[in-house]
Design an enzyme around this catalytic site. Structure first.
Site, mmCIF file in Angstrom:
data_model
loop_
_atom_site.group_PDB
_atom_site.id
_atom_site.type_symbol
_atom_site.label_atom_id
_atom_site.label_comp_id
_atom_site.label_asym_id
_atom_site.label_seq_id
_atom_site.Cartn_x
_atom_site.Cartn_y
_atom_site.Cartn_z
ATOM 1 N N ALA A 265 44.074 37.932 25.460
ATOM 2 C CA ALA A 265 44.651 36.884 24.621
ATOM 3 C C ALA A 265 46.061 37.178 24.108
ATOM 4 O O ALA A 265 46.937 36.306 24.217
ATOM 5 C CB ALA A 265 43.709 36.578 23.450
ATOM 6 N N GLU B 97 44.772 38.962 32.251
ATOM 7 C CA GLU B 97 45.393 39.229 30.962
ATOM 8 C C GLU B 97 44.455 38.871 29.803
ATOM 9 O O GLU B 97 43.602 38.003 29.922
ATOM 10 C CB GLU B 97 46.709 38.463 30.830
ATOM 11 C CG GLU B 97 46.586 36.954 30.757
ATOM 12 C CD GLU B 97 46.507 36.280 32.126
ATOM 13 O OE1 GLU B 97 46.756 35.066 32.181
ATOM 14 O OE2 GLU B 97 46.172 36.959 33.126
ATOM 15 N N LYS C 203 29.225 48.936 30.694
ATOM 16 C CA LYS C 203 29.768 49.866 29.702
ATOM 17 C C LYS C 203 28.653 50.533 28.906
ATOM 18 O O LYS C 203 28.693 51.747 28.653
ATOM 19 C CB LYS C 203 30.729 49.124 28.765
ATOM 20 C CG LYS C 203 32.058 48.729 29.406
ATOM 21 C CD LYS C 203 32.871 49.945 29.811
ATOM 22 C CE LYS C 203 34.240 49.614 30.332
ATOM 23 N NZ LYS C 203 34.975 50.806 30.817
ATOM 24 N N TYR D 293 30.081 42.996 32.498
ATOM 25 C CA TYR D 293 30.983 44.044 32.012
ATOM 26 C C TYR D 293 30.372 44.853 30.863
ATOM 27 O O TYR D 293 30.412 46.093 30.861
ATOM 28 C CB TYR D 293 32.290 43.400 31.567
ATOM 29 C CG TYR D 293 33.323 44.351 31.041
ATOM 30 C CD1 TYR D 293 33.988 45.234 31.882
ATOM 31 C CD2 TYR D 293 33.669 44.346 29.695
ATOM 32 C CE1 TYR D 293 34.958 46.107 31.399
ATOM 33 C CE2 TYR D 293 34.628 45.205 29.201
ATOM 34 C CZ TYR D 293 35.269 46.090 30.054
ATOM 35 O OH TYR D 293 36.222 46.945 29.556
ATOM 36 N N ASP E 105 40.106 55.505 45.605
ATOM 37 C CA ASP E 105 39.057 54.555 45.239
ATOM 38 C C ASP E 105 37.902 55.341 44.626
ATOM 39 O O ASP E 105 37.101 55.958 45.346
ATOM 40 C CB ASP E 105 38.590 53.782 46.476
ATOM 41 C CG ASP E 105 37.527 52.736 46.153
ATOM 42 O OD1 ASP E 105 37.051 52.708 44.995
ATOM 43 O OD2 ASP E 105 37.168 51.965 47.064
ATOM 44 N N LYS F 12 52.771 32.504 27.277
ATOM 45 C CA LYS F 12 52.841 31.047 27.161
ATOM 46 C C LYS F 12 53.960 30.621 26.212
ATOM 47 O O LYS F 12 54.698 29.660 26.484
ATOM 48 C CB LYS F 12 51.496 30.494 26.688
ATOM 49 C CG LYS F 12 50.390 30.615 27.732
ATOM 50 C CD LYS F 12 49.052 30.155 27.190
ATOM 51 C CE LYS F 12 47.948 30.319 28.231
ATOM 52 N NZ LYS F 12 46.623 29.862 27.723
ATOM 53 N N GLN G 258 37.995 31.005 17.304
ATOM 54 C CA GLN G 258 37.331 32.271 17.609
ATOM 55 C C GLN G 258 38.209 33.421 17.095
ATOM 56 O O GLN G 258 39.429 33.348 17.132
ATOM 57 C CB GLN G 258 37.035 32.397 19.108
ATOM 58 C CG GLN G 258 38.240 32.401 20.029
ATOM 59 C CD GLN G 258 38.639 31.028 20.533
ATOM 60 O OE1 GLN G 258 38.584 30.066 19.784
ATOM 61 N NE2 GLN G 258 39.053 30.943 21.798
ATOM 62 N N ASN H 122 39.957 45.375 21.986
ATOM 63 C CA ASN H 122 41.119 44.522 22.265
ATOM 64 C C ASN H 122 42.464 45.234 22.080
ATOM 65 O O ASN H 122 43.152 45.043 21.077
ATOM 66 C CB ASN H 122 41.075 43.277 21.376
ATOM 67 C CG ASN H 122 39.947 42.342 21.745
ATOM 68 O OD1 ASN H 122 39.829 41.919 22.887
ATOM 69 N ND2 ASN H 122 39.099 42.023 20.797
#
Length: 329
Positions: free
Chosen positions: A195, A193, A155, A151, A56, A202, A222, A180
Site C-alpha cells: 500500500a 507492491e 509463514k 501466504y 533457486d 499513484k 481499513q 508492513n
C-alpha cells in the site's frame, strides 16, 4: 553480533528488505553472500563487495551452496508481494515452504551458528482483525491458527519448523513477524507492491500528469501500521543477537487508515486528489496493528522513524524513479 569477521548469507538479497540488509551488513564490515532467484539486473540493489549469487532456493542443492562456509543465515527469501499478489497466488506463496525447509536442513548440515527467519503479521488469526479499530496484535494471537490463506499458512508453518529445529537439533533460530515494511528501493508497480508504495506511485503519477485522481482499493477505512525499512533492518539484527526464542513482532504500533495514508502522501506531494474507491479489489483484513509490548520488554526497541518522515523519503524516491523512466521513454 560482531560483524567484522562474520560470514553471513542473506537470501532474498535482490528484494526490498534483503537489499537494505546487505547494505547495512557490508557497512559494518561483514563478509556477505547475497542470494536471490532473480537475474542480477532485476535486483533492487547490488553491491560489488558482496558475493552475489543467482540461485533457486526451492532446490536443496542451491541452499547447500548458499550456506557453505557461512556462520549466519538471514532467510528472507519468499515468493510474495502485496495483498493483490498474495490473494491471487496462494499456491505459489505456499511453495516458499520449500525454501525455509531446505535452508534449515542445509544450515544444520553446514554447521551454521545462527539462523534468522523473516515471518509476517499475516500469520495472525483473521478473527482478530475484522475491525478497523483493531486491538494491537500480541504474539499469542497467532493461535488458535487462522492465518492469511496461502501466504500466512506458509509463514506459520515455517515458524514452527524453526522452533523444532532449535528444540530437536540445537540450531539457534530466531523469528521476527514483520508488519508492513516500506521505504525506497522496493517494488512500487507491477502487482507485487504494498500500500505505501502503491499510493506514493499513484500520487506521484497524478502530480506529474496533472490528473489529480487516484484509485483506492476498498473504502480506504481499513487500517494498518507501517514500519520504515531502516527500523526493520536494525530490529532484525537485534532479534538475531537476542535470547528471544519465540516469534516476536517487529513493526510500528502507529495505526493509520489507508485514507489517512493518502492524506499524508498528498500533503507531501503538495496536491489534493480525488478518490475512486474500488470495492471489488483485494483489501485483506479490516485492521492490523503491532503490539510492541514484548519487544520493548526484551530489547527496549521501538521504531525511531515517524510515518510521515519515512513516507517523504519513499515518495521522493518513487517520484524520481518515475521521472527518470519518463525521460528515458
Amino acid at each position: 553480533m560482531s560483524t567484522s569477521n562474520t560470514k553471513v548469507v542473506v537470501t532474498g538479497a535482490g528484494g526490498f528488505i534483503g537489499g537494505h540488509l546487505v547494505a547495512d551488513l557490508l557497512r559494518q564490515g561483514a563478509d556477505v553472500r547475497a542470494v536471490d532467484i532473480k537475474p542480477f539486473d532485476e535486483w533492487y540493489q547490488t553491491f560489488s563487495d558482496a558475493d552475489n549469487r543467482q540461485l533457486d532456493l526451492r532446490v536443496a542443492d542451491a541452499c547447500m551452496q548458499s550456506v557453505a562456509d557461512r556462520d549466519t543465515v538471514f532467510n528472507l527469501a519468499a515468493d510474495m508481494g502485496g495483498m493483490g499478489f498474495i490473494e491471487n497466488n496462494k499456491a505459489a506463496c505456499m511453495l516458499s515452504v520449500l525454501i525455509n525447509t531446505h535452508m534449515l536442513q542445509s544450515a544444520l548440515g553446514a554447521g551454521v551458528e545462527r539462523f534468522f527467519y523473516a515471518s509476517s503479521a499475516c500469520v495472525y488469526a483473521a478473527g482478530k482483525q475484522r475491525d478497523p479499530n483493531v486491538t494491537a496484535l500480541r504474539e499469542a494471537d497467532a493461535y488458535p491458527a487462522e492465518p492469511e490463506d496461502g501466504y500466512g499458512w506458509e509463514k506459520l508453518f515455517s515458524e514452527r519448523m524453526c522452533r523444532h529445529f532449535r528444540e530437536d537439533y540445537g540450531l539457534l533460530t530466531r523469528v521476527a513477524r514483520y508488519h508492513n515494511v516500506y521505504g525506497p528501493h522496493g517494488t512500487y508497480d507491477g502487482g507485487r507492491e504494498k500500500a505505501p508504495a502503491a499510493i506514493c506511485r499513484k500520487i506521484a503519477t497524478a502530480k506529474m500528469t496533472g490528473r489529480h485522481e487516484i484509485e483506492i482499493w476498498g473504502d480506504g477505512e481499513q487500517t494498518r501500521s507501517f514500519m520504515y525499512i531502516d527500523d526493520c533492518v536494525h530490529g532484525t539484527q537485534a532479534i538475531l543477537d537476542s535470547n528471544i526464542e519465540y516469534a516476536i513482532n517487529l513493526g510500528s504500533s502507529e495505526l493509520v487508515s489507508i485514507n489517512q495514508l493518502v492524506d499524508i502522501v498528498s500533503d507531501i506531494a503538495g496536491i489534493t486528489v480525488r478518490r475512486q474507491h474500488d470495492l471489488t479489489a483485494p483489501q485483506g483484513v479490516r485492521g492490523r496493528n503491532s503490539d510492541n509490548t514484548l519487544i520493548q520488554q526484551e530489547l527496549g526497541w521501538e521504531p525511531s522513524i515517524r510515518l510521515r518522515d519515512g513516507l517523504e523519503q519513499t515518495y521522493r524516491w518513487i517520484y524520481d524513479e518515475l521521472a527518470t523512466t519518463a525521460v528515458a521513454a
